[in-house]
Design an enzyme around this catalytic site. Structure first.
Site, short mmCIF file in Angstrom:
data_model
loop_
_atom_site.label_atom_id
_atom_site.label_comp_id
_atom_site.label_asym_id
_atom_site.label_seq_id
_atom_site.Cartn_x
_atom_site.Cartn_y
_atom_site.Cartn_z
N SER A 69 0.82 -1.21 0.00
CA SER A 69 0.00 0.00 0.00
C SER A 69 0.86 1.26 0.00
O SER A 69 1.99 1.28 0.49
CB SER A 69 -0.91 0.02 1.23
OG SER A 69 -1.71 -1.14 1.27
N1 SAH Z 1 -1.18 -3.93 3.69
C1 SAH Z 1 -0.60 -4.68 2.62
C2 SAH Z 1 -1.47 -4.54 1.39
C3 SAH Z 1 -1.38 -5.68 0.47
S1 SAH Z 1 -2.51 -5.58 -0.89
C4 SAH Z 1 0.81 -4.22 2.35
O1 SAH Z 1 1.14 -3.10 2.74
O2 SAH Z 1 1.57 -4.96 1.74
C5 SAH Z 1 -3.92 -6.40 -0.23
C6 SAH Z 1 -3.75 -7.82 0.19
O3 SAH Z 1 -5.04 -8.33 0.51
C7 SAH Z 1 -3.19 -8.76 -0.89
O4 SAH Z 1 -2.04 -9.38 -0.40
C8 SAH Z 1 -4.33 -9.76 -1.13
O5 SAH Z 1 -3.87 -11.08 -1.40
C9 SAH Z 1 -5.07 -9.70 0.18
N2 SAH Z 1 -6.46 -10.17 0.13
C10 SAH Z 1 -7.38 -9.94 -0.83
N3 SAH Z 1 -8.55 -10.55 -0.50
C11 SAH Z 1 -8.35 -11.16 0.70
C12 SAH Z 1 -9.17 -11.96 1.55
N4 SAH Z 1 -10.43 -12.26 1.25
N5 SAH Z 1 -8.62 -12.43 2.70
C13 SAH Z 1 -7.34 -12.15 3.03
N6 SAH Z 1 -6.52 -11.42 2.27
C14 SAH Z 1 -7.02 -10.92 1.11
#
Ligand code: SAH
Length: 221
Positions: A69
């Site tokens: 993010s």
């Molecule tokens: N806060 C993280 C953001 C990653 S992007 C960072 O700073 O790296 C969002 C993440 O949500 C992805 O890794 C994706 O795989 C995850 N995601 C999407 N749908 C999800 C779900 N239903 N349950 C758990 N994780 C999920």
């Protein structure tokens, strides 16, 4: 501090301070959040090839079609969750590379984080260990159902956008607990701050945002 953590050149303290200054200009007010952004080595959460861009205020690829993010969004969500309170237990949905997790871990006694892509979770866990965080528990699971065993949570932070707020997350919020979640389809998402009251939920729109979609089920790659 180990050289690897403090960083040189594009990952130096000066580069990090510049990022914090950008966030101040964009409206982040909390000094403790700005300090956490300054002191957390974001370059260790992305591929080495991208390390020189780690302190730019942008989302970056982390593999598996996902992104780390944008620092502004991480700061904004953290600020909203911690404002005027001490947090005991927080749930995070979407661990990704674990950057938001370690920022939030600095403001709560315990954080529970769930990720649906196992390959990302494995790498995030290595980072938590390497950086010495002992208050993070993580699970390979579908965040749509939250983490009922540890509910109720006084904060829930969601890093992927569903079309509507998952019912289970509302149910797992404590009274006066706050849920911060992007909602809506790609190109038309709003960041919502939902507060649970004795007699229902209050909702506030915080920002227009662009998150990866929240998917269902788990991915074992
Ligand atoms: N806060 C993280 C953001 C990653 S992007 C960072 O700073 O790296 C969002 C993440 O949500 C992805 O890794 C994706 O795989 C995850 N995601 C999407 N749908 C999800 C779900 N239903 N349950 C758990 N994780 C999920």
């Amino acid at each position: 501090m180990m050289a690897e953590h403090s960083g040189i050149g594009m990952t130096s303290q000066r580069t990090r301070d510049r990022l914090a200054e950008t966030l101040v200009k964009m409206g982040i007010k909390s000094d403790v959040v700005l300090n956490a952004i300054r002191n957390t080595p974001r370059h260790l959460f992305v591929d080495e090839a991208l390390a020189s861009r780690a302190y730019e205020n942008t989302a970056l690829p982390i593999g598996f079609s996902q992104t780390i993010s944008q620092p502004y969004i991480v700061a904004k969500m953290t600020e909203a969750l911690i404002k005027d309170r001490n947090l005991e237990n927080v749930l995070e949905v979407g661990t990704g590379c674990g950057y938001q997790t370690v920022i939030m871990a600095q403001f709560t006694k315990r954080i529970y984080t769930v990720e649906r892509i196992n390959g990302l979770l494995i790498r995030a866990r290595e980072r938590f260990q390497k950086l010495g965080y002992t208050n993070i528990r993580s699970k390979h699971a579908d965040g749509n159902i939250g983490w009922p065993t540890h509910a109720p949570f006084d904060g829930i932070i969601v890093a992927a956008a569903p079309i509507g707020v998952p019912e289970a997350l509302l149910e797992q919020l404590a009274i006066d607990g706050r849920l911060i979640i992007p909602v809506g389809k790609s190109g038309d998402q709003k960041l919502l701050l939902i507060t649970r009251k004795e007699d229902g939920f209050e909702e506030e729109i915080i920002d227009s945002v662009s998150f990866v979609p929240m998917l269902g089920g788990i991915d074992t790659t």
